[in-house]
Design an enzyme around this catalytic site. Structure first.
Site, PDB file in Angstrom:
ATOM      1  CD  GLU A  12      -3.583  30.466 -64.955  1.00  0.00           C
ATOM      2  OE1 GLU A  12      -4.365  30.502 -65.946  1.00  0.00           O
ATOM      3  OE2 GLU A  12      -3.614  31.308 -64.044  1.00  0.00           O
ATOM      4  CB  THR A  31      -2.733  39.986 -67.169  1.00  0.00           C
ATOM      5  OG1 THR A  31      -4.021  39.486 -66.789  1.00  0.00           O
ATOM      6  CG2 THR A  31      -1.724  39.577 -66.117  1.00  0.00           C
TER       7      THR A  31
END
Lengths: 370, 370
Positions: free
Chosen positions: A184, A238
């Site tokens: 991530e 994002t």
């Protein structure tokens, strides 16, 4: 309780080993240096594979959940990524080869150092100290990229769990979250609110990053919770959504959102879907800055609530809208209304699905013995 | 569910009547106007007294609890105020006379319109529609003023419950909180985080003010929680402590504090005193601005944690320091260390006591029939 220190690309974290498992022996400093890994090896003896191949599944996740921005997420059943992992003598020992990527996207790199599943698999191998076996990995994407449903986390979770399973499940779930966090951090930022529920299932509260401290929030077994997920054909990266966030917020909004986050947790633990929806719907800090960036989102939320949803917000950084309800049939109707609203106001095509809360997390689907 | 609207001096609130009780008939607009009250009458027929006198007790409360600033509070057993209330034919019908104030302070006004107990008693009488009976009230203060232990709320809670009891308990606890809020609004600000737990007991989460929406958080019956309360001889007026608060806070602190508030709620519901202490101790928004205003507070917190407290913070707006522990004996030792630290660093005398979580709230102590 042993305290182990890991070094992530973004920031150093340490990790309290969960009580439920005996503490693994700490390695000598020399072995850590030799490893040169961003995660530490956690087992003293390199395990051998117990399967020749495994298939795993990891669910989609809804992060943020309104006032739970950056510290709360949950897993959604029946939507996610699959990984098939094989012991492969043709792959160099200690390495991973991504042999195939199928499913919703073919845009992903097969370079394991640039692929979520690859990074998580390598990190897990490092944690297990695998130096004698090479692996090949097939990734089947069930989730689209950039949808706000934890696509990268699902790939990473499925891969981390696959590596752990093929070597006899030496690591506990909290440790696998660390492997997933490696992935991530490289792909979408150092945030555990997707990877933790993708691996652990249910709702997970991220209490701390330094050291990583995860608190699973158990939704009552005898109750169901349904999510209506409506994904429009719209890109909401994002990074762009993060840039929209304020750096300072008014105290009054802080108090409000904190109280709603508190109510959200109480609702999860008590299985109160109505309270949960109300709290999830009440964000005054993040949603107001992001919703205007997703055409039609405000109307979609309104439509969901008017159709009887207990609450509605943006899933992750969007563009998926997530509504909460306690029955699948009601969810179908709510989904139709939300799709209509995305088209009517945002001029966006979208697809809706109704999914249950996933209480299990990433799991072994099948395994083949040697 | 009936929705009733009240008007407080500070801001208008409406109130969803709790499901557990049949909705009382709404009064006509005329009767509301005639009443000229800031709270509405909730019963259609004026009740008669069922006792000639009652004695009630309401506990001390710890508001804020670190990251629960302005929306979380809990009640503390064995420390609080008493009210004795009598039907008194010499008092004009519909009015309250404060005949005596005893205990820790004699500074309080006996004018019922300027006294916490008086204001709450009058508000409760208005909610009950009392026009035919006069009451006299004795207030016995067990709590010092301005200590951060909900002194005004305890007086108001004891008075509201006393009026409700003497007239046959026609109002539910959530309604009595509204009467208490009338008093809090006039004395220390429109905040329910003391008055709600003082009346309802246990932990109470204030989910909303408009309409007032209270969520009791049940600490498990089979577990105990102890508070070490150390009150120094130091004045920390709520207004001054409020003025110290930032109006804007960094997003990163907002996320941190929200996650700790969420963890605090999970800890309460699961009865996890260690997690509760850790969360309560983790405030990065309010405590850092207020602690420096209380001489020695930082050292007191450090001493508490070193002595084994699970967490420590400022109780309410201070100056009392509150630490959390799971056993009374450990609490005594922690208290001693905290008292030493207040003297050593802050040059302040202080007194410590160890009290259990009060799971009951304001209560009838004794009653005398006609």
């Amino acid at each position: 309780m042993a305290t182990l220190c890991f070094h992530s690309p973004s920031k150093p974290i340490s990790y309290f080993h969960p009580k439920s498992k005996p503490s693994p022996p700490l390695l000598s400093k020399a072995s850590v240096l030799r490893c040169k890994a961003s995660v530490q090896t956690l087992v003293s003896v390199e395990p051998e594979p117990v399967f020749t191949s495994v298939e795993t599944f990891a669910p989609a996740t809804v992060a943020n959940l309104g006032p739970g921005f950056d510290f709360l997420g949950c897993a959604v059943d029946g939507l996610g990524d699959h990984v098939t992992l094989r012991v492969d003598p043709s792959v160099r020992a200690g390495e991973v080869l991504i042999s195939e990527i199928t499913g919703t996207t073919t845009k992903l790199s097969t370079n394991p150092l640039r692929n979520c599943a690859g990074i998580a698999a390598i990190a897990t191998m490092k944690m297990l100290g695998i130096r004698s076996v090479g692996l090949s990995l097939d990734l089947h994407k069930g989730l689209p990229l950039g949808s706000g449903l934890g696509s990268s986390a699902a790939s990473a979770a499925a891969a981390a769990v696959a590596v752990n399973e093929i070597f006899g499940r030496k690591l506990v779930r909290e440790e696998l979250v660390l492997a997933g966090l490696e992935s991530e951090a490289k792909v979408s930022g150092y945030h555990a609110d997707n990877i933790a529920p993708a691996i652990m299932g249910g709702f997970v509260l991220i209490r701390n990053y330094e050291p990583l401290d995860l608190k699973p929030l158990r939704f009552p077994e005898d109750k169901e919770l349904f999510f209506v997920l409506v994904s429009p054909e719209f890109e909401a990266p994002t990074k762009k959504m993060r840039a929209a966030l304020p750096t300072e917020i008014p105290m009054v909004h802080h108090v409000w959102n904190s109280s709603q986050a508190a109510a959200l947790v109480a609702a999860v633990l008590e299985g109160d879907a109505v309270m949960l929806g109300k709290a999830l719907s009440s964000d005054k800090v993040v949603e107001p800055t992001r919703a205007p960036l997703i055409p039609g989102m405000e109307a979609v939320k309104k439509a969901a609530l008017e159709a009887g949803a207990f609450g509605c917000t943006i899933s992750g950084a969007g563009p998926t809208a997530v509504a909460v309800i306690d029955a699948a049939e009601k969810g179908e109707e709510i989904g139709e209304r939300m799709v209509e609203a995305f088209m009517r106001v945002g001029n966006l095509k979208s697809v809706a699905c109704v999914k249950k809360l996933d209480k299990v997390g990433a799991r072994l689907v099948s395994s083949v013995f040697s």
